[in-house]
Design a protein around this motif. Structure first.
Motif, short mmCIF file in Angstrom:
data_model
loop_
_atom_site.label_atom_id
_atom_site.label_comp_id
_atom_site.label_asym_id
_atom_site.label_seq_id
_atom_site.Cartn_x
_atom_site.Cartn_y
_atom_site.Cartn_z
N ALA A 11 0.82 -1.22 0.00
CA ALA A 11 0.00 0.00 0.00
C ALA A 11 0.85 1.27 0.00
CB ALA A 11 -0.96 0.00 1.18
N ALA A 12 1.88 1.31 0.83
CA ALA A 12 2.72 2.53 0.91
C ALA A 12 3.38 2.82 -0.44
CB ALA A 12 3.77 2.38 2.00
N THR A 13 3.86 1.78 -1.11
CA THR A 13 4.49 1.97 -2.42
C THR A 13 3.47 2.47 -3.44
OG1 THR A 13 6.05 0.20 -1.96
CG2 THR A 13 5.76 0.81 -4.27
N PHE A 14 2.28 1.87 -3.45
CA PHE A 14 1.24 2.30 -4.39
C PHE A 14 0.88 3.76 -4.15
CE2 PHE A 14 -3.24 3.17 -5.21
CZ PHE A 14 -3.29 2.93 -6.57
N GLN A 143 -5.60 -6.06 -25.59
CA GLN A 143 -4.97 -7.30 -26.00
C GLN A 143 -5.11 -8.34 -24.89
OE1 GLN A 143 -3.04 -4.49 -25.45
NE2 GLN A 143 -3.07 -3.66 -27.51
N LYS A 144 -5.27 -9.60 -25.29
CA LYS A 144 -5.24 -10.69 -24.32
C LYS A 144 -3.78 -10.88 -23.95
CE LYS A 144 -6.50 -15.45 -23.50
NZ LYS A 144 -7.15 -16.66 -24.00
N MET A 145 -3.46 -10.74 -22.67
CA MET A 145 -2.07 -10.81 -22.26
C MET A 145 -1.93 -11.02 -20.77
SD MET A 145 -1.38 -6.72 -22.84
CE MET A 145 0.21 -6.53 -22.10
N LYS A 146 -0.72 -11.45 -20.35
CA LYS A 146 -0.37 -11.56 -18.94
C LYS A 146 0.94 -10.82 -18.75
CE LYS A 146 -2.51 -16.07 -18.29
NZ LYS A 146 -2.31 -17.47 -17.90
N TRP A 147 1.11 -10.23 -17.56
CA TRP A 147 2.33 -9.52 -17.23
C TRP A 147 2.49 -9.45 -15.73
CZ3 TRP A 147 -2.22 -7.34 -18.51
CH2 TRP A 147 -2.72 -6.32 -17.69
N GLU A 148 3.65 -9.05 -15.28
CA GLU A 148 3.93 -8.92 -13.86
C GLU A 148 3.59 -7.49 -13.42
OE1 GLU A 148 8.05 -8.75 -11.71
OE2 GLU A 148 7.53 -10.87 -12.06
N ASP A 149 2.74 -7.36 -12.42
CA ASP A 149 2.37 -6.05 -11.89
C ASP A 149 3.62 -5.34 -11.36
OD1 ASP A 149 0.04 -4.23 -10.90
OD2 ASP A 149 1.32 -4.49 -9.13
N ALA A 150 3.77 -4.09 -11.73
CA ALA A 150 4.98 -3.32 -11.38
C ALA A 150 5.13 -3.11 -9.87
CB ALA A 150 4.96 -1.97 -12.09
N ILE A 151 4.04 -3.10 -9.13
CA ILE A 151 4.12 -2.85 -7.69
C ILE A 151 4.17 -4.15 -6.89
CG2 ILE A 151 2.87 -1.89 -5.71
CD1 ILE A 151 2.08 0.43 -7.51
N THR A 152 3.31 -5.09 -7.21
CA THR A 152 3.22 -6.31 -6.39
C THR A 152 4.03 -7.48 -6.94
OG1 THR A 152 1.32 -7.19 -7.60
CG2 THR A 152 0.86 -5.69 -5.73
N ALA A 153 4.44 -7.41 -8.19
CA ALA A 153 5.13 -8.50 -8.89
C ALA A 153 4.23 -9.73 -9.06
CB ALA A 153 6.44 -8.88 -8.21
N LYS A 154 2.93 -9.58 -8.83
CA LYS A 154 1.98 -10.68 -9.05
C LYS A 154 1.51 -10.63 -10.51
CE LYS A 154 0.23 -11.14 -4.40
NZ LYS A 154 -0.31 -12.42 -4.00
N GLU A 155 1.02 -11.76 -10.98
CA GLU A 155 0.55 -11.82 -12.37
C GLU A 155 -0.73 -11.01 -12.55
OE1 GLU A 155 0.61 -15.48 -15.08
OE2 GLU A 155 -1.50 -15.33 -14.47
N SER A 156 -0.74 -10.17 -13.59
CA SER A 156 -1.93 -9.46 -14.04
C SER A 156 -2.35 -10.11 -15.34
CB SER A 156 -1.64 -7.98 -14.25
OG SER A 156 -1.39 -7.33 -13.03
N ARG A 157 -3.64 -10.01 -15.67
CA ARG A 157 -4.10 -10.63 -16.90
C ARG A 157 -5.24 -9.84 -17.51
NH1 ARG A 157 -5.13 -12.22 -12.61
NH2 ARG A 157 -3.44 -13.67 -12.35
N SER A 158 -5.10 -9.55 -18.79
CA SER A 158 -6.21 -8.98 -19.55
C SER A 158 -6.85 -10.11 -20.33
CB SER A 158 -5.70 -7.90 -20.51
OG SER A 158 -6.74 -7.55 -21.41
N LEU A 159 -8.16 -10.17 -20.32
CA LEU A 159 -8.87 -11.20 -21.07
C LEU A 159 -8.97 -10.82 -22.54
CD1 LEU A 159 -11.75 -11.95 -18.53
CD2 LEU A 159 -9.39 -12.80 -18.56
#
Length: 193
Positions: A11-14, A143-159
């Motif tokens: 949260a603090a980083t965000f 675009q349908k895609m997956k990437w690493e969230d810049a803040i949490t490093a967790k996977e993000s995904r667009s359908l």
């Protein structure tokens, strides 16, 4: 399971990142959308964070805001920023606010943080909570895609746009337009039939 998708821990980083250099991204687009709503419309901001700058932009347009965020830290700051504005610390897919009806619902920067099945559930819940003629606005890459969230490093995904359009149609929503803002955020603007 962390329903904030890592944002409570970061949260603090965000908050620091969103308030330094990026604080205006999306505001003009959200204000433009807000002006298409009836005066004093009741709007649910799903994934509201601290409320700054997106909820603030809606409030500045004279709208009645309700907020949902799964991060306790973000909700505490939201309450400090906007005393008296209803806000709940709940995951979008579990929120009791979806038992109400709203003139409009928005989810800025949230959908792609959620697992695919959760995105599908949240889109249906948002559609169900809209009054007839109500508007929905959310952001997710076309675009349908997956990437690493810049803040949490967790996977993000667009359908992807085709899947989002199919989900909107299946939920009784009609896509009005798609557009991008200055930060290259892709928007889906739909209306409940």
């Amino acid at each position: 399971m962390d329903k904030s998708n890592g944002y409570e821990h970061h949260a603090a980083t965000f908050i620091r990142c969103r308030s330094k250099g990026l604080d205006g991204v999306g505001v003009a687009s959200v204000q433009h959308w807000a002006r298409s709503l009836p005066p004093n419309a009741t709007v649910l901001d799903v994934g509201c964070g601290t409320g700054d700058p997106i909820s603030k932009a809606l409030i500045d347009e004279g709208l009645n805001i309700h907020g949902i965020d799964a991060s306790t830290s973000m909700v505490q700051i939201f309450k400090q920023n906007f005393p008296g504005i209803p806000v709940a610390c709940e995951a979008a897919e579990d929120s009791s606010f979806f038992n109400r009806q709203f003139d409009a619902i928005m989810a800025w920067g949230l959908m792609f943080l959620l697992p695919e099945k959760t995105q599908e559930v949240v889109i249906q819940k948002m559609a169900n909570a809209l009054r007839t003629g109500g508007k929905l606005l959310f952001t997710a890459p076309s675009q349908k895609m997956k990437w690493e969230d810049a803040i949490t490093a967790k996977e993000s995904r667009s359908l992807g746009a085709e899947k989002y359009k199919a989900l909107l149609a299946a939920s009784g929503l009609s896509l009005i337009e798609e557009f991008e803002d200055e930060g290259e955020n892709h928007y889906y603007h739909a209306e409940k039939l």
